[in-house]
Design a protein around this motif. Structure first.
Motif, PDB file in Angstrom:
ATOM      1  N   LEU A   1       0.848  -1.196   0.000  1.00 18.37           N
ATOM      2  CA  LEU A   1       0.000   0.000   0.000  1.00 18.37           C
ATOM      3  C   LEU A   1       0.886   1.251   0.000  1.00 18.37           C
TER       4      LEU A   1
ATOM      5  N   THR B   1       2.380   4.949   0.618  1.00 15.33           N
ATOM      6  CA  THR B   1       2.429   5.989   1.652  1.00 15.33           C
ATOM      7  C   THR B   1       3.136   7.207   1.063  1.00 15.33           C
TER       8      THR B   1
ATOM      9  N   SER C   1       1.200   5.878   7.149  1.00 15.29           N
ATOM     10  CA  SER C   1       1.222   4.582   6.467  1.00 15.29           C
ATOM     11  C   SER C   1       0.068   3.679   6.894  1.00 15.29           C
TER      12      SER C   1
ATOM     13  N   ASN D   1       0.077   0.558   6.050  1.00 13.85           N
ATOM     14  CA  ASN D   1       0.750  -0.700   6.403  1.00 13.85           C
ATOM     15  C   ASN D   1       1.094  -0.705   7.888  1.00 13.85           C
ATOM     16  N   VAL D   2       1.658   0.424   8.320  1.00 16.98           N
ATOM     17  CA  VAL D   2       2.027   0.548   9.734  1.00 16.98           C
ATOM     18  C   VAL D   2       0.762   0.551  10.603  1.00 16.98           C
TER      19      VAL D   2
ATOM     20  N   ARG E   1      -0.501  -2.873  11.307  1.00 16.18           N
ATOM     21  CA  ARG E   1       0.320  -3.576  12.307  1.00 16.18           C
ATOM     22  C   ARG E   1       0.002  -3.076  13.708  1.00 16.18           C
TER      23      ARG E   1
ATOM     24  N   ARG F   1      10.943 -11.485   8.671  1.00 12.17           N
ATOM     25  CA  ARG F   1      11.334 -11.419   7.253  1.00 12.17           C
ATOM     26  C   ARG F   1      12.541 -12.320   6.981  1.00 12.17           C
TER      27      ARG F   1
ATOM     28  N   ARG G   1      11.740  -8.014  13.398  1.00 10.15           N
ATOM     29  CA  ARG G   1      11.694  -6.558  13.549  1.00 10.15           C
ATOM     30  C   ARG G   1      10.552  -6.170  14.480  1.00 10.15           C
TER      31      ARG G   1
ATOM     32  N   ASP H   1      13.598  -2.343   9.209  1.00  8.30           N
ATOM     33  CA  ASP H   1      13.092  -1.918   7.906  1.00  8.30           C
ATOM     34  C   ASP H   1      14.254  -1.839   6.916  1.00  8.30           C
TER      35      ASP H   1
ATOM     36  N   THR I   1       8.145  -7.745   1.649  1.00 11.60           N
ATOM     37  CA  THR I   1       9.001  -6.689   2.212  1.00 11.60           C
ATOM     38  C   THR I   1       8.919  -5.417   1.369  1.00 11.60           C
TER      39      THR I   1
HETATM   40  O1  LIG Z   1       4.375   1.625   5.034  1.00  9.59           O
HETATM   41  C1  LIG Z   1       5.153   1.976   4.173  1.00  9.59           C
HETATM   42  O2  LIG Z   1       4.815   2.694   3.231  1.00  9.59           O
HETATM   43  C2  LIG Z   1       6.575   1.519   4.205  1.00  9.59           C
HETATM   44  C3  LIG Z   1       6.792   0.399   5.163  1.00  9.59           C
HETATM   45  C4  LIG Z   1       8.045  -0.324   4.920  1.00  9.59           C
HETATM   46  O3  LIG Z   1       8.950   0.103   4.255  1.00  9.59           O
HETATM   47  C5  LIG Z   1       8.189  -1.644   5.509  1.00  9.59           C
HETATM   48  O4  LIG Z   1       7.400  -2.048   6.329  1.00  9.59           O
HETATM   49  O5  LIG Z   1       9.175  -2.321   5.168  1.00  9.59           O
END
Ligand SMILES: O=C(O)CCC(=O)C(=O)O
Ligand SMILES: NC(=O)C1=CN([C@@H]2O[C@H](COP(=O)(O)OP(=O)(O)OC[C@H]3O[C@@H](n4cnc5c(N)ncnc54)[C@H](OP(=O)(O)O)[C@@H]3O)[C@@H](O)[C@H]2O)C=CC1
Ligand SMILES: [Mg+2]
Length: 474
Positions: free
Chosen positions: A103, A105, A113, A115-116, A119, A129, A153, A362, A393
């Motif tokens: 997704l 950002t 984000s 994605n963040v 989580r 990972r 991580r 990251d 990733t």
């Molecule tokens: O959420 C994002 O846009 C980047 C996140 C990211 O680089 C990661 O989780 O490895």
């Protein structure tokens, strides 16, 4: 419960007991297609996962996919700025496991984000990972087969908490003034330091709870690995950020030597024990001198501290870990973050699980993925105690979006991680075999094709690579 989506008519939810998923034969699994290259890689991955499950279990098992929305697709369905609808969050919570494409950002400003957020909202505190070499994969590294590491991580805190203020903002300036006038002068170690008034300000929280629950999972994973890989390296920049990154290291060691006392040995303890094993008459002071570089230049107080450390280790674990017993334990060591980037390249075989805070992990997971073929081969999982979301990733790679070109390997391998997490090992193994065979036969997408000698021309399309993997199941 759902506003604009309907769960599948067949199948049932994955539930959790004591942190472990309980998986029915026909689980409902929500998926997010993703932005950018998500349109290419998700359909390819879904096809491979379905084919593997069918090939492994026939009619006995199948996945009922439940389409949910995030990112651009969510805005199309739910309306402007509805990037992460409540429907999506409800579905992930209800069904326990999800898989997603990348997704977008925006950089600098705009929304935080997604994605963040996924989580943090689901408390998926361990981002796992693995970076492992598939034979035949072209790599910029000379000995990529020696790298077999898993980045663990921390996934919920650090600067990813997103508590920051831009230069010139009211709260930012207020905070800088408070820090400059009251807080920094009140802390003598900061001397006369001052933060420039035109600075942006970000907060980096690293908690003991967050650090230890991540390291706990990393050690538990190490205990499941074959002996030579039973190692956990705590990665940190604790020489510079003493109370955040340095504390991460200290809390990691504290957990190691309390909760996992019977199963683990720290690197420093192993030196103390082996010094005594090699020379049973060694004095405490000579042992201290051997483990502490520059011992003779230390102040008497610091020397006494090292001697005390040696004595404590010998008194507390000689019986249980001495005489070579420590060699059967999980080795926990630590490395400073900049050094680990060169260590995984110069001494890849010496590392296994790399436990990191959010930002370091990251960076490190992209760098390690590059060594084993690139981001097209970098899978991942975000794991919590009652939920897991699997994702690559890499990001959305926008310049390649919609061209049926990029490597779906990273999402497919994230699917492998998902199947393994579900206990569907036979299906996971089929996919790994398919990927290995396709690569070994030079049936690859552009990213691997351009690195091969001679280059593969023309490379397979994204969708063709998925078909090649399936072809090699049998
Ligand atoms: O959420 C994002 O846009 C980047 C996140 C990211 O680089 C990661 O989780 O490895
Ligand atoms: N979890 C997530 O959803 C993540 C989202 N993002 C977001 O993605 C967006 C784009 O980020 P960006 O910095 O460009 O990083 P990306 O990871 O999206 O892409 C960087 C480069 O990596 C290579 N690459 C990425 N994916 C693949 C693939 N599947 N197959 C082969 N090569 C691949 C490409 O290199 P080349 O062109 O040289 O072949 C690509 O140009 C940003 O908005 C970012 O925030 C980033 C990371 C994770
Ligand atoms: Mg990243």
């Amino acid at each position: 419960m759902y506003e604009k989506i309907s769960p599948c008519q067949t199948g049932s939810a994955i539930t959790y007991k004591d942190g472990q998923p309980i998986v029915p034969d026909n689980p409902i699994i929500p998926f997010i297609r993703g932005d950018g290259t998500g349109v290419d890689i998700w359909p390819a991955a879904q096809k491979v996962i379905d084919a593997a499950v069918e090939c492994a279990y026939g009619a006995d098992r199948s996945i009922s996919w439940f389409k949910i929305y995030a990112g651009d697709e969510a805005c199309e369905k739910y309306g402007t700025y509805q990037y992460l609808p409540q429907d999506t969050l409800n579905a992930i919570k209800e069904y326990g496991i999800a898989i997603k494409g990348p997704l977008t950002t925006p950089v600098g400003g705009g929304m935080r984000s997604l994605n963040v957020a996924l989580r943090q909202i689901n408390d998926l505190y361990a981002c796992v990972r693995p970076c492992k070499y598939y034979p035949g994969t072209p790599s910029p590294h000379k000995t990529p087969e020696k790298l077999d590491v898993i980045v663990y991580r921390e996934n919920t805190e650090d600067i990813y908490l997103g508590i920051e203020w831009p230069k010139g903002s009211e709260v930012g300036e207020k905070l800088i003034t408070l820090l400059n006038q009251d807080l920094i002068p009140a802390t003598p170690e900061h001397g006369k330091k001052q933060i420039p008034l035109d600075a942006g300000i970000g907060i980096k929280p690293i908690s003991k709870t967050g650090s230890q629950r991540l390291v706990r999972r990393a050690i538990q994973h190490a205990l499941r690995l074959p002996k030579p890989k039973q190692m956990v390296t705590l990665v940190h920049k604790g020489n510079i950020m003493k109370y955040t990154e340095g504390a991460f290291r200290d809390w990691g060691y504290e957990l190691t030597t309390t909760e996992f006392r019977a199963e683990c040995i720290t690197e420093r303890e192993s030196w103390i024990l082996s010094n005594k094993e090699q020379n049973p008459d060694i004095t405490l002071e000579d042992n201290a001198r051997a483990i502490e570089p520059g011992y003779d230049a230390l102040t008497p107080e610091k020397q006494a501290k090292v001697i005390q450390e040696v004595e404590n280790v010998l008194n507390s674990i000689w019986d249980t870990h001495g005489q070579g017993q420590w060699q059967d334990k999980v080795m926990v060591n630590d490395r400073i973050a900049d050094s680990i980037f060169q260590q995984i390249q110069t001494r890849p075989a010496e590392y296994s699980i790399l436990a990191t805070m959010n930002l370091n992990g990251d960076y490190l997971s992209d760098a390690a993925a590059a060594m084993v073929g690139g981001l097209g081969m970098g899978p991942g999982a975000n794991i919590g105690d009652t939920c897991a979301i699997f994702e690559a990733t890499h990001g959305t790679a926008p310049k390649h979006a919609g061209l049926d070109r990029v490597n779906p390997g990273s999402v497919i391998l994230s699917g492998v991680m998902m199947l393994e997490y579900m206990g569907w090992q036979e299906a996971a193994d089929l996919i790994k075999k398919g990927i290995s065979d396709a690569i070994a036969n030079r049936e690859v997408t552009y990213d691997l094709a351009r690195m091969m000698t001679p280059p593969v021309e023309p490379p397979l399309k994204c969708s063709e690579f998925a078909e090649a993997i399936i072809k090699y199941f049998s």
